[in-house]
Each structure stands twice: as C-alpha cells, then as structure tokens.
Write a protein that holds these residues in place. Structure first.
Motif, PDB file in Angstrom:
ATOM      1  N   ARG A 155      -6.110  84.773  45.908  1.00 23.17           N
ATOM      2  CA  ARG A 155      -7.118  85.819  45.671  1.00 23.17           C
ATOM      3  C   ARG A 155      -6.575  87.227  45.927  1.00 23.17           C
ATOM      4  NH1 ARG A 155      -9.305  81.202  46.377  1.00 23.17           N
ATOM      5  NH2 ARG A 155     -11.243  80.676  45.297  1.00 23.17           N
ATOM      6  N   GLU A 161      -5.182  88.236  42.898  1.00 22.57           N
ATOM      7  CA  GLU A 161      -6.204  88.570  41.881  1.00 22.57           C
ATOM      8  C   GLU A 161      -6.898  89.889  42.224  1.00 22.57           C
ATOM      9  OE1 GLU A 161      -7.235  83.845  40.938  1.00 22.57           O
ATOM     10  OE2 GLU A 161      -8.627  85.045  42.115  1.00 22.57           O
ATOM     11  N   LYS A 188      -8.503  90.860  44.946  1.00 21.97           N
ATOM     12  CA  LYS A 188      -9.828  90.754  45.569  1.00 21.97           C
ATOM     13  C   LYS A 188      -9.781  91.300  46.991  1.00 21.97           C
ATOM     14  CE  LYS A 188     -11.338  86.920  42.723  1.00 21.97           C
ATOM     15  NZ  LYS A 188     -11.490  85.470  42.596  1.00 21.97           N
ATOM     16  N   TRP A 189     -10.951  91.794  47.452  1.00 21.36           N
ATOM     17  CA  TRP A 189     -11.061  92.306  48.814  1.00 21.36           C
ATOM     18  C   TRP A 189     -11.593  91.225  49.754  1.00 21.36           C
ATOM     19  CZ3 TRP A 189      -8.814  96.765  50.131  1.00 21.36           C
ATOM     20  CH2 TRP A 189      -8.488  97.643  49.096  1.00 21.36           C
ATOM     21  N   GLN A 207     -15.102  89.183  49.397  1.00 20.63           N
ATOM     22  CA  GLN A 207     -15.143  88.235  48.277  1.00 20.63           C
ATOM     23  C   GLN A 207     -14.276  87.003  48.587  1.00 20.63           C
ATOM     24  OE1 GLN A 207     -13.945  89.956  44.548  1.00 20.63           O
ATOM     25  NE2 GLN A 207     -14.650  88.191  43.372  1.00 20.63           N
ATOM     26  N   GLU A 240     -15.865  83.249  48.943  1.00 19.43           N
ATOM     27  CA  GLU A 240     -15.405  82.284  47.927  1.00 19.43           C
ATOM     28  C   GLU A 240     -14.745  81.071  48.584  1.00 19.43           C
ATOM     29  OE1 GLU A 240     -14.511  85.295  44.171  1.00 19.43           O
ATOM     30  OE2 GLU A 240     -12.881  84.048  44.924  1.00 19.43           O
TER      31      GLU A 240
END
Ligand SMILES: [Zn+2]
Length: 427
Positions: free
Chosen positions: A269, A272, A274-275, A278, A282
């Motif tokens: 992630r 990707e 993402k912070w 998230q 997830e």
C-alpha cells in the motif's frame, strides 16, 4: 480488564515449570521464562526473570541441581529477561566460584546505557504499560542503574557465536524482532531452541505504542531460521514449553506468516501511495481468519493493530495523514474552543449520548473531547457530564480490549478522568 485470563497468566509465568530431554533441560516459569541446560560440566542459563522473581527462580533451580552456573545468556536486555541475577551472584561469592560468562549482543549493552540515561522516563512509561498489575503508586518498577553486564559481546550482524560446555554445543544467533538486541539459542544435542521474546506464545509484541521501533519482517526471518533446526522443544520468552516437532514448526510458521503478511501488505500500500489511515483500515478488513483463530496469535499483549504501525514506521516518518492541516496543527484546546463557538456544549453532549446509545463508542469519544478540551469553566455541569460519560466509555473499552497494553492505556486514562472529576467536584 482481562489480566486474569489464561493467556495473561501464561505471560506472567503463572504455570508449572517443565523438565524435559531426560531431565537435563528445564523451563522455569516466571516473568519471563528462564531456560536451564545441564551439561556434565555445569549449567547454562538462558535469561533471568524480572528482579522480583530472581529468588523464586534460583530456589527452583537449586531444588534439582547443585552444579555451578558457567554461562548466562541474555535473549535481550528487557527488564523481565536479565535483572533477576542477585541470588546467583550471592551464591557465586559464597562458594568462591568463578563468575559465569555473560553473553549478550552489543545492542544490549547500548540498551543498558539508554536505560541509565532515561531511567525516570522509562519508569513513567512502564508504570502506564503495567499499571493494572504493578499499581499506579509503586515507586520504581526496576532500577535500571543496577545491571549484571555482559562479558562476551556479539557484534553487529554477527550471526553466530558458538561454544561447547561438557557434552553440549551452544549455538547463538542474532536476529532483530521485538528488539534490536535479540539473540536465540540452539542446543543440537537437546533438540532445543530458547527463543526469548521472539516467541511470546501470542501475537508478537511488535509496534508497542510506547516503545521504539520493532522489526516485523526480520521477526519472520528469525522464525524461518528457527524452523530449519527441526527442534523438538522450544522455550518461549513467555508461556509454557512448546513441545513436539510438529507443534514447534506450527507456532514458528504461523508467526512468520503473520509477520510477513502485515509487513508486506503495508509495503504494497505504500507503493500505491496510500496514507496511514487507509492502510490501517484496509489491512484490518483483510486480516485472515486463520490468524485470528490461532492460539499462538492471540492479541493479548501485542496485536495486529500495533503491528501495522510498526511496519509503516519502518519506512515512513511522522507525517501520517497526507493532509497539511496536520503538519503543524493548532493546539487541540484551541480547535475545540472554535467548535464550541459554532455549536453549543448542550448539542455536543446530547449528540455524544446518542452515539453512546447507538454503540458508536469511538465516535462518542471524539465528540466528548470537544467539550472536555474546549471548556475551561471549573464548575461547568456539562463538562462534568462529558467527563463522566468518557469515563464510562473508557472503562467499557478497557474491559472489552484483548491487548494488555492497549487495555492499560485506556484504563489509565479512565483513572485520570476519575481523578479530574473528583477535583472538579471539590472545587
Ligand atoms: Zn519479555
């Protein structure tokens, strides 16, 4: 708070000690475990318990052997693994024996230095982490200024240190996991691994909210190295003896799998873009049932929620949200005051109560904090009401919480709120 369940009793060493491998090896249960290997030329001791349990462990050992202690190995420098040495030293002086050799990793020496530098700070932290068992008013948990210092020091990434004593070989490996000073022991003649806190009979203590960086990926690698030994016995840092090749393999492999999983899902992630928020939510959504159900991954001390933090922090700084509002934020009291200018305390408390009744406890806490942080009138009735509701919610959350560390954090805050309520009522 669940400190009395079987899992926690295991963690605190409240289970019978074990003798195995033709009565030549012993797990002495305490907080944490001590491993004793009897060679025909003396004893090797792997870990000493918390200072308060030193006498208990010493007496137990002296019930089955009077052999001299030749080596003491520290799995790592935490206070429940190398501070209970006093009765052993007393005996050595009494009998005029030579001092045993003390083996540790060089990062353990650095740790002892750090403890001396930050003794008051660590005492303050540990009182919070262990409040439910040590009490809030106990003076000092452990004096970090008195240590039995290592005499054989493993350096850097040196992977193995070996020695022979009598009929046994002792192979020591360094791997990072709960700490950067972990070393584990393999005794081939006894088919025995002593793992220290690389195995705590529950979800690894990786990502402790109070403590420095820990190492989920390297933890998995350590488990895989241990698996290759095909051990018959494993003495964990906490919890009863793990016995039987299949059982040992199973607990090592499920732990490795869980550590790889959390680490790799975080990395995926990050790649990707993402912070943290998230990533966190997830991963909790996809955390597999087989990990949730496995006895050796019970989230009773560490937990997956902490492990996500640990994995993220391996590669990321402190700016977690990706929202520049959070980069240099205003004081939380000032923010709360602005919210109260927009909407009355009455509305906030009514809304918090509604959320509470709907079982949305976490959201209720966020709303209550606006009143608690933004209201400074000493006699404010709504402030008292907000504090009382927050107290009630925190007690409920602490009670429902499986992680001992998280439960203590929540319960401590509840205790402080109770004190504040008392103060407000007196004023
Ligand atoms: Zn420990």
């Amino acid at each position: 708070m669940r400190v009395t369940n079987q899992g926690m009793r295991d963690w605190f060493g409240m289970f019978p000690s074990s003798t195995f491998a033709d009565d030549s090896c012993h797990l002495i249960a305490a907080m944490g475990n001590t491993g004793v290997i009897e060679s025909n030329d003396g004893l090797v001791i792997y870990d000493l318990p918390i200072r308060q349990y030193g006498k208990k462990v010493f007496r137990e050992i002296r019930e089955f052997t009077d052999k001299q202690v030749k080596f003491i190995i520290y799995s790592h420098g935490h206070f429940d693994h190398c501070f209970g040495y006093a009765p052993f030293i007393e005996e050595i002086k009494e009998k005029n024996w030579e001092m045993p050799k003390i083996i540790a990793h060089e990062n353990c020496v650095r740790r002892f230095e750090k403890y001396k530098l930050l003794d008051k700070y660590h005492d303050w932290l540990n009182k919070q982490q262990f409040a439910s068992v040590s009490g809030r008013k106990q003076k000092i948990l452990v004096s970090a200024h008195e240590t039995l210092d290592p005499t054989i020091i493993m350096h850097g990434n040196e992977v193995q240190y070996s020695f022979k004593l009598g009929d046994c070989t002792f192979n020591i490996y360094h791997d990072k996991g709960e700490t950067d000073d972990s070393i584990w022991l393999w005794v081939p003649e006894k088919r025995l691994i002593c793992a220290g806190d690389l195995m705590v009979s529950s979800f690894p203590n990786v990502g402790n909210p109070y403590k420095v960086q820990r190492y989920p990926k390297q933890w998995a690698i350590a488990m895989e190295k241990m698996m290759k030994k095909n051990a018959e016995y494993l003495i964990p840092g906490h919890g009863p003896l793990i016995k039987g090749k299949e059982k040992v393999k199973d607990v090592l492999s499920i732990t490795a799998e869980a550590m790889h999983f959390v680490h790799d899902e975080v990395v995926k992630r990050l790649n990707e873009s993402k912070w943290f928020e998230q990533i966190y939510h997830e991963i909790l959504e996809i955390y597999p049932e087989k990990f949730k159900k496995h006895k050796y991954l019970r989230p009773m001390y560490g937990c997956v929620r902490f492990a996500i933090h640990a994995s993220y922090r391996l590669y990321h700084g402190w700016y977690n949200s990706g929202n520049p509002t959070d980069l240099f934020p205003a004081k939380s009291e000032a923010i709360a005051k602005e919210f109260l200018r927009l909407n009355s305390e009455e509305n906030y408390i009514e809304h918090a109560k509604k959320l509470y009744e709907e079982g949305k406890l976490q959201l209720a806490l966020h709303i209550l904090d606006i009143i608690i942080k933004g209201t400074d009138e000493m006699h404010n009735k709504i402030l008292l009401e907000a504090l009382n509701l927050k107290y009630k919610i925190l007690k409920q959350k602490a009670n429902d919480e499986t992680s001992f560390i998280a439960a203590n954090i929540i319960d401590n805050a509840a205790y402080q709120i109770k004190e504040k309520i008392k103060d407000l009522k007196l004023n």
